[in-house]
Design a protein around this motif. Structure first.
Motif, PDB file in Angstrom:
ATOM      1  N   THR A  53       0.814  -1.226   0.000  1.00  0.00           N
ATOM      2  CA  THR A  53       0.000   0.000   0.000  1.00  0.00           C
ATOM      3  C   THR A  53       0.843   1.271   0.000  1.00  0.00           C
ATOM      4  O   THR A  53       0.309   2.362  -0.213  1.00  0.00           O
ATOM      5  N   TRP A  55       2.967   2.494  -2.079  1.00  0.00           N
ATOM      6  CA  TRP A  55       3.063   3.231  -3.337  1.00  0.00           C
ATOM      7  C   TRP A  55       1.938   4.266  -3.444  1.00  0.00           C
ATOM      8  O   TRP A  55       2.186   5.449  -3.686  1.00  0.00           O
ATOM      9  N   ASP A  56       0.711   3.822  -3.237  1.00  0.00           N
ATOM     10  CA  ASP A  56      -0.427   4.748  -3.319  1.00  0.00           C
ATOM     11  C   ASP A  56      -0.429   5.747  -2.167  1.00  0.00           C
ATOM     12  O   ASP A  56      -0.792   6.911  -2.350  1.00  0.00           O
ATOM     13  N   GLU A  59       1.634   8.927  -2.709  1.00  0.00           N
ATOM     14  CA  GLU A  59       1.176   9.929  -3.680  1.00  0.00           C
ATOM     15  C   GLU A  59       0.741  11.213  -2.966  1.00  0.00           C
ATOM     16  O   GLU A  59      -0.038  11.184  -2.022  1.00  0.00           O
ATOM     17  N   TYR A 152       6.309  -1.595  -7.984  1.00  0.00           N
ATOM     18  CA  TYR A 152       5.603  -0.363  -8.336  1.00  0.00           C
ATOM     19  C   TYR A 152       6.579   0.748  -8.689  1.00  0.00           C
ATOM     20  O   TYR A 152       6.329   1.544  -9.579  1.00  0.00           O
TER      21      TYR A 152
END
Length: 190
Positions: A53, A55-56, A59, A152
């Protein structure tokens, strides 16, 4: 005063990590590491949740990309072999397709998981040379593992938002004498 205490506590914590990295031994409740808290502590990147999780969650907080940089966190995708994903911290960049990571809970050491490993070979095996697929050195094999893992990308410690502080990787991220030649031999001995 609060900042001074936090820095002092962090310094002590980093010392414990350095000792954990340099001293072998059985994994137990006192020195068993999961990859996520270990990567957070060593990289300084303040994200939480399962590895896949990150990677997201990065953001809008931290800059991200597809090139390894020292101190960045590589985020492995969730797969059947890695149901929670995996995160590791780039400790050295050896060449455009070979890097070294410092991470936890990957290889079995003395038959047990949960250990930290420093300066482990990581190789880009993607067709497009974009670090979207990697192989990782695996202690049980004494060489690169045979599994190709989807990735990712890399989370850099540089803030993408003004509300996030710049990450400061631990000085113990890499060893004094990493085996660059060994890393290259591992990577290109396919």
């Amino acid at each position: 005063m609060m900042i001074k205490r936090a820095k002092s506590a962090f310094g002590c914590f980093v010392l414990v990590v350095a000792l954990t990295l340099s001293v072998g031994g059985q994994a137990n409740a006192e020195n068993y590491w999961q990859c996520v808290p270990f990567a957070r502590m060593i990289s300084g990147i303040q994200l939480f949740g399962d590895a896949w999780t990150w990677w997201d969650k990065a953001e809008g907080k931290y800059k991200r990309g597809d090139t390894p940089r020292v101190g960045s966190v590589i985020v492995f995708a969730r797969t059947s072999r890695l149901p929670l994903g995996h995160v590791a911290v780039i400790s050295r960049v050896v060449d455009p397709r070979v890097a070294m990571v410092t991470h936890a809970n990957w290889s079995r050491i003395d038959g047990e998981r949960g250990h930290a490993e420093q300066d482990v070979t990581l190789t880009d095996v993607s067709e497009d040379n974009d670090w979207s697929e990697v192989k990782v050195w695996y202690r049980d094999r004494d060489g690169l593992g045979s599994t190709v893992y989807p990735v990712y990308g890399f989370i850099y410690g540089t803030p993408a938002a003004k509300t996030v502080a710049r990450a400061r990787p631990a000085s113990e991220l890499t060893g004094r004498n990493p085996d660059y030649v060994g890393a290259l031999i591992d990577a290109y001995e396919r």
